[in-house]
Each structure stands twice: as C-alpha cells, then as structure tokens.
Design a protein around this motif. Structure first.
Motif, PDB file in Angstrom:
ATOM      1  N   MET A  58      25.136  24.776  -5.369  1.00 49.10           N
ATOM      2  CA  MET A  58      26.170  24.193  -4.521  1.00 49.10           C
ATOM      3  C   MET A  58      25.844  24.336  -3.030  1.00 49.10           C
ATOM      4  O   MET A  58      26.459  23.654  -2.197  1.00 49.10           O
ATOM      5  CB  MET A  58      27.518  24.867  -4.796  1.00 49.10           C
ATOM      6  CG  MET A  58      28.054  24.690  -6.202  1.00 49.10           C
ATOM      7  SD  MET A  58      28.420  22.972  -6.656  1.00 49.10           S
ATOM      8  CE  MET A  58      27.125  22.689  -7.873  1.00 49.10           C
ATOM      9  N   LEU A  78      30.737  21.923   1.208  1.00 50.21           N
ATOM     10  CA  LEU A  78      31.406  23.068   1.825  1.00 50.21           C
ATOM     11  C   LEU A  78      30.408  24.160   2.193  1.00 50.21           C
ATOM     12  O   LEU A  78      29.231  24.110   1.822  1.00 50.21           O
ATOM     13  CB  LEU A  78      32.454  23.622   0.865  1.00 50.21           C
ATOM     14  CG  LEU A  78      33.519  22.632   0.375  1.00 50.21           C
ATOM     15  CD1 LEU A  78      34.422  23.295  -0.667  1.00 50.21           C
ATOM     16  CD2 LEU A  78      34.341  22.102   1.537  1.00 50.21           C
ATOM     17  N   ARG A 107      38.764  17.239   3.360  1.00 51.65           N
ATOM     18  CA  ARG A 107      37.351  17.610   3.500  1.00 51.65           C
ATOM     19  C   ARG A 107      36.928  17.894   4.937  1.00 51.65           C
ATOM     20  O   ARG A 107      36.230  18.878   5.207  1.00 51.65           O
ATOM     21  CB  ARG A 107      36.465  16.490   2.908  1.00 51.65           C
ATOM     22  CG  ARG A 107      34.982  16.652   3.178  1.00 51.65           C
ATOM     23  CD  ARG A 107      34.414  17.953   2.605  1.00 51.65           C
ATOM     24  NE  ARG A 107      33.155  18.310   3.233  1.00 51.65           N
ATOM     25  CZ  ARG A 107      33.023  19.135   4.257  1.00 51.65           C
ATOM     26  NH1 ARG A 107      34.089  19.707   4.803  1.00 51.65           N
ATOM     27  NH2 ARG A 107      31.846  19.417   4.744  1.00 51.65           N
ATOM     28  N   PHE A 121      33.962  19.323 -10.012  1.00 51.92           N
ATOM     29  CA  PHE A 121      34.154  19.382  -8.561  1.00 51.92           C
ATOM     30  C   PHE A 121      32.867  19.587  -7.779  1.00 51.92           C
ATOM     31  O   PHE A 121      32.902  19.758  -6.557  1.00 51.92           O
ATOM     32  CB  PHE A 121      35.129  20.523  -8.218  1.00 51.92           C
ATOM     33  CG  PHE A 121      36.475  20.401  -8.861  1.00 51.92           C
ATOM     34  CD1 PHE A 121      37.430  19.524  -8.355  1.00 51.92           C
ATOM     35  CD2 PHE A 121      36.803  21.157  -9.982  1.00 51.92           C
ATOM     36  CE1 PHE A 121      38.679  19.404  -8.949  1.00 51.92           C
ATOM     37  CE2 PHE A 121      38.044  21.048 -10.576  1.00 51.92           C
ATOM     38  CZ  PHE A 121      38.984  20.164 -10.059  1.00 51.92           C
ATOM     39  N   SER A 135      25.569  29.531  -6.416  1.00 54.41           N
ATOM     40  CA  SER A 135      25.444  29.509  -4.957  1.00 54.41           C
ATOM     41  C   SER A 135      24.307  28.602  -4.522  1.00 54.41           C
ATOM     42  O   SER A 135      24.463  27.786  -3.592  1.00 54.41           O
ATOM     43  CB  SER A 135      25.207  30.933  -4.446  1.00 54.41           C
ATOM     44  OG  SER A 135      24.985  30.947  -3.050  1.00 54.41           O
ATOM     45  N   GLU A 186      31.655  23.131 -11.916  1.00 48.45           N
ATOM     46  CA  GLU A 186      30.531  22.402 -11.317  1.00 48.45           C
ATOM     47  C   GLU A 186      30.563  20.924 -11.713  1.00 48.45           C
ATOM     48  O   GLU A 186      30.313  20.038 -10.880  1.00 48.45           O
ATOM     49  CB  GLU A 186      29.215  23.031 -11.753  1.00 48.45           C
ATOM     50  CG  GLU A 186      28.953  24.401 -11.145  1.00 48.45           C
ATOM     51  CD  GLU A 186      27.689  25.045 -11.688  1.00 48.45           C
ATOM     52  OE1 GLU A 186      26.952  25.638 -10.892  1.00 48.45           O
ATOM     53  OE2 GLU A 186      27.452  24.958 -12.917  1.00 48.45           O
ATOM     54  N   VAL A 239      32.635  29.232  -1.161  1.00 47.27           N
ATOM     55  CA  VAL A 239      33.545  29.100  -2.299  1.00 47.27           C
ATOM     56  C   VAL A 239      33.909  30.503  -2.773  1.00 47.27           C
ATOM     57  O   VAL A 239      33.019  31.306  -3.082  1.00 47.27           O
ATOM     58  CB  VAL A 239      32.908  28.318  -3.463  1.00 47.27           C
ATOM     59  CG1 VAL A 239      33.813  28.369  -4.702  1.00 47.27           C
ATOM     60  CG2 VAL A 239      32.626  26.879  -3.066  1.00 47.27           C
ATOM     61  N   LEU A 286      32.208  20.432  -3.787  1.00 46.83           N
ATOM     62  CA  LEU A 286      31.827  21.783  -3.373  1.00 46.83           C
ATOM     63  C   LEU A 286      30.535  21.777  -2.570  1.00 46.83           C
ATOM     64  O   LEU A 286      30.357  22.604  -1.661  1.00 46.83           O
ATOM     65  CB  LEU A 286      31.682  22.687  -4.596  1.00 46.83           C
ATOM     66  CG  LEU A 286      32.926  22.873  -5.473  1.00 46.83           C
ATOM     67  CD1 LEU A 286      32.635  23.837  -6.617  1.00 46.83           C
ATOM     68  CD2 LEU A 286      34.120  23.350  -4.665  1.00 46.83           C
ATOM     69  N   LYS A 287      29.632  20.865  -2.866  1.00 47.71           N
ATOM     70  CA  LYS A 287      28.358  20.798  -2.155  1.00 47.71           C
ATOM     71  C   LYS A 287      28.524  20.436  -0.681  1.00 47.71           C
ATOM     72  O   LYS A 287      27.593  20.610   0.110  1.00 47.71           O
ATOM     73  CB  LYS A 287      27.420  19.808  -2.834  1.00 47.71           C
ATOM     74  CG  LYS A 287      26.865  20.310  -4.165  1.00 47.71           C
ATOM     75  CD  LYS A 287      25.981  19.268  -4.833  1.00 47.71           C
ATOM     76  CE  LYS A 287      25.431  19.783  -6.162  1.00 47.71           C
ATOM     77  NZ  LYS A 287      24.588  18.776  -6.849  1.00 47.71           N
ATOM     78  N   VAL A 301      26.384  27.119  -1.181  1.00 46.94           N
ATOM     79  CA  VAL A 301      27.543  27.786  -0.586  1.00 46.94           C
ATOM     80  C   VAL A 301      27.369  29.301  -0.642  1.00 46.94           C
ATOM     81  O   VAL A 301      26.619  29.823  -1.469  1.00 46.94           O
ATOM     82  CB  VAL A 301      28.853  27.411  -1.312  1.00 46.94           C
ATOM     83  CG1 VAL A 301      29.164  25.929  -1.129  1.00 46.94           C
ATOM     84  CG2 VAL A 301      28.796  27.780  -2.796  1.00 46.94           C
ATOM     85  N   GLY A 319      35.751  25.630   3.154  1.00 51.03           N
ATOM     86  CA  GLY A 319      35.618  26.331   1.892  1.00 51.03           C
ATOM     87  C   GLY A 319      36.848  26.184   1.027  1.00 51.03           C
ATOM     88  O   GLY A 319      37.874  25.626   1.453  1.00 51.03           O
ATOM     89  N   VAL A 320      36.739  26.669  -0.210  1.00 50.32           N
ATOM     90  CA  VAL A 320      37.867  26.668  -1.138  1.00 50.32           C
ATOM     91  C   VAL A 320      37.922  28.009  -1.861  1.00 50.32           C
ATOM     92  O   VAL A 320      36.918  28.712  -2.005  1.00 50.32           O
ATOM     93  CB  VAL A 320      37.795  25.538  -2.195  1.00 50.32           C
ATOM     94  CG1 VAL A 320      37.932  24.178  -1.536  1.00 50.32           C
ATOM     95  CG2 VAL A 320      36.523  25.641  -3.018  1.00 50.32           C
TER      96      VAL A 320
END
Length: 365
Positions: free
Chosen positions: A224, A192, A154, A185, A221, A182, A195, A189-190, A226, A159-160
């Motif tokens: 999260m 980052l 982390r 993960f 988007s 969602e 994505v 994701l929140k 992102v 990003g991923v």
C-alpha cells in the motif's frame, strides 16, 4: 508492605514482557504502536511503556490530553463526534486527528489543516463476537465505507483508521480479513500516507505467531505504500495485573458463597457487561462462588476452587485485571474504589493511588 484490599496490583515484570513483544513486532514489521487509552490509562506505569511504544491513541478529549501530558510522543485524537467547544483544544494536543464521519471532517477539517488528518474507515466486517462491541453491526455509526464518500475526503486526509479486530488471537483470520481490506479498499489506501489497523490483535498471547504477523504487516505496508499503525490496548497489558480482594463473609445457600470486599459491577464492569466470568483460582477440592458486596443480585465474579476451605479474612487474587477495569471503575453503592499498587521488578510493592470518601463526594454534587 500490607495494603488494604481491594486494590489493583500492576506487575512491572509482566508488563515489561509484553512491552518487549511490542518492541519486537515494531522492529520486525516497521509498524508503529500506540497505546489505546480506552483500555488502559494507568499513567503511573507510562515511564516503562514509553520506552517501547510510539505514543497513544484516544477516544475523547480527556484521554487525548492525558496521553499528551503523561505519555508524550505521538498523539492520535479520535472521537465518535467532536463538539464545537472541544475541537480547538483537541487539535492543540494532537499530532493526528481522526474524524469518524465525512460530516465531521467537513465541519472541522479546515481547523486541523496544520496537523495530520484522518478518517475512520469501516470495512463492514469484524471479529467481534459481541453485538455490543461490533463496529460492523447493522446501521453502525462508526466510520465511513461508501467509496463515493471516501473519495470526497481524499484531498483532505492523509490516513485512515480501521478498527475491526476484537480479542482476535487467530492470525489466519486476521490475514484473511486484511486481504479483504486490500481487495475492497486497496486503490484508495495506496493514495494515503498512513493506515492504522486499530487494536484487538492478541499478539502478546501465548503461542501467537509473531513472525507471521510481522511479515504480513510489512507486506501490507509495502504493497500500500503506507506507514502502518497498531493500537494495542489489551495486548499491551494482558496478564499484567490482579485485583486483590478479601473474604468478608461465607454463606451456604445450597452452595458455598464467599462475599468479598469488591464488586464486579464497580471494579470489573466489562465482565458483567459481556456476561463473562472473572479469572479466579481453580485449583483444589473446595468450591465457592465469589460474589461482590453490592446489593446487585448478579454481582458475582464467578466460580472458584481452592486447596483449603476459605476463611473470613482470606485474600483472593483475581487475574488479568488491567484492561477495561481501572478505566471503568465506578462508585456504585458507594463502595470504595480499589487502590492502585505496583509490584516493581525487584518484588517491592508500593501504593500509588488510593481513594477516599472525599473522592466519592466530589464525584457528585
């Protein structure tokens, strides 16, 4: 202009239509779109595509370099495994580098600290109907899914990339699986900045609900927090090219077989790998099997129908010959590679690349 077959013919008007769809999706959703070079890397048409897309994403050092040199804009670097001798060059071309595993991040992450760093996340499900192409197959080597390993990354990534769609034209399936991502993960994701949801979403297909996709991407988007990226490969170039071939011989072995000056093994390899049939004419009462000219017994494009009997010298257009064709063409049997031609929007056809014996010789040693 008469061009000797075989050749791939890119249609710029059709390409622009796809690009306009990509642009509408970007505008409505806020997502960015990167051309997936593993599917299509014919850089002669990048001047048009560049105006509608945000950059490129790659699967190797050479694809990465091509994207930087010929497309420009934002460049994402991914590889299943980077080698020691190529990592520094890769970092030099990339705006973001995506590592496939925690061990690759551990090994090379510090050297990429000055650019965006990401990790491939494998949600352990996909839409692929082919085991060969299924990133969620048992013992998959493609990405991380264990939360302890993801948490260990982390502080070193922003990003991923999650690639789990494959020619998915079902919006409801896409949305349901994004719900699952969602749920599984979302907390990670929140944390980052971005994505990538990869490619394989067939949103340029006829009748696809683009508005619903845009709303779903924007909701993801916003929820999260992102920047969303998409990596359209096939969606970018579906229906934009044909493989033009000529009939060399016609034989009757219980069915009419037309042998053409091309090869599915050498020029449309994905069709052979996935045991699919090329998109051939299907209008008329005269049936033929269309076969390639190599010595491979199964070098067969498929079954076709024509309004009139075929004759030696007749030309046949094989549709949808852009994705995973030119990037996979090969020299099997020493059969010459198809040239590459472009039909401009005014209807003019121009040759942009041809191949010779020297190219065949120099590919070997």
């Amino acid at each position: 202009m008469t061009i000797q077959t075989p050749y791939y013919l890119m249609d710029m008007a059709a390409l622009r239509r796809n690009m306009e769809t990509v642009a509408r999706l970007r505008e409505m959703s806020g997502a960015k779109a990167l051309l997936a070079l593993k599917c299509f890397a014919t850089w002669s048409v990048f001047d048009l595509m560049r105006d509608y897309m945000d950059g490129t994403t790659s699967s190797s050092l050479y694809e990465l370099r091509l994207g930087r040199e010929k497309f420009g804009k934002e460049t994402h670097a991914y590889s299943v495994a980077w080698a020691d001798h190529e990592i520094d060059e890769a970092i030099g071309y990339a705006d973001k580098i995506i590592f496939n595993s925690l061990s690759q991040l551990d090994r090379f992450g510090d050297r990429a600290a000055h650019i965006g760093r990401g990790l491939r996340l494998n949600p352990r499900f996909s839409t692929s109907g082919f085991d060969l192409a299924d990133p969620a197959r048992p013992f998959s080597r493609l990405g991380e899914w264990d939360m302890d390993r993801l948490d260990a990354a982390r502080d070193r990534i922003d990003g991923v990339m999650i690639h789990y769609n494959c020619e998915n034209s079902d919006f409801d399936l896409f949305s349901t699986q994004l719900d699952r991502i969602e749920g599984d993960f979302g907390a990670f994701l929140k944390q980052l900045d971005w994505v990538s949801l990869g490619g394989g979403i067939h949103f340029t297909g006829e009748g696809y609900p683009l508005d619903r996709l845009a709303d779903r991407l924007k909701a993801f988007s916003d929820r999260m927090g992102v920047q969303v990226y998409l990596e359209p490969g096939e969606a970018s170039i579906t229906g934009t090219a044909t493989l033009e071939v000529s009939v060399l011989d016609i034989i009757d072995v219980g069915k009419q077989i037309a042998i053409v000056d091309s090869s599915i093994e050498a020029h449309m390899l994905d069709m052979l790998i996935y045991r699919e049939t090329a998109k051939l004419p299907q209008t008329g009462a005269h049936a033929y099997q269309i076969a390639g000219k190599t010595c491979l017994a199964g070098d067969i494009f498929g079954e076709a129908r024509f309004p009139e009997p075929l004759k030696i010298g007749d030309r046949i257009s094989i549709a949808d010959a852009a994705g995973y064709t030119m990037v996979k063409k090969n020299w099997f049997n020493g059969v010459n590679m198809p040239s590459i031609a472009i039909r401009d929007e005014d209807g003019t056809i121009r040759l942009v690349r041809s191949f010779t014996y020297d190219d065949y010789r120099d590919s070997l040693s």
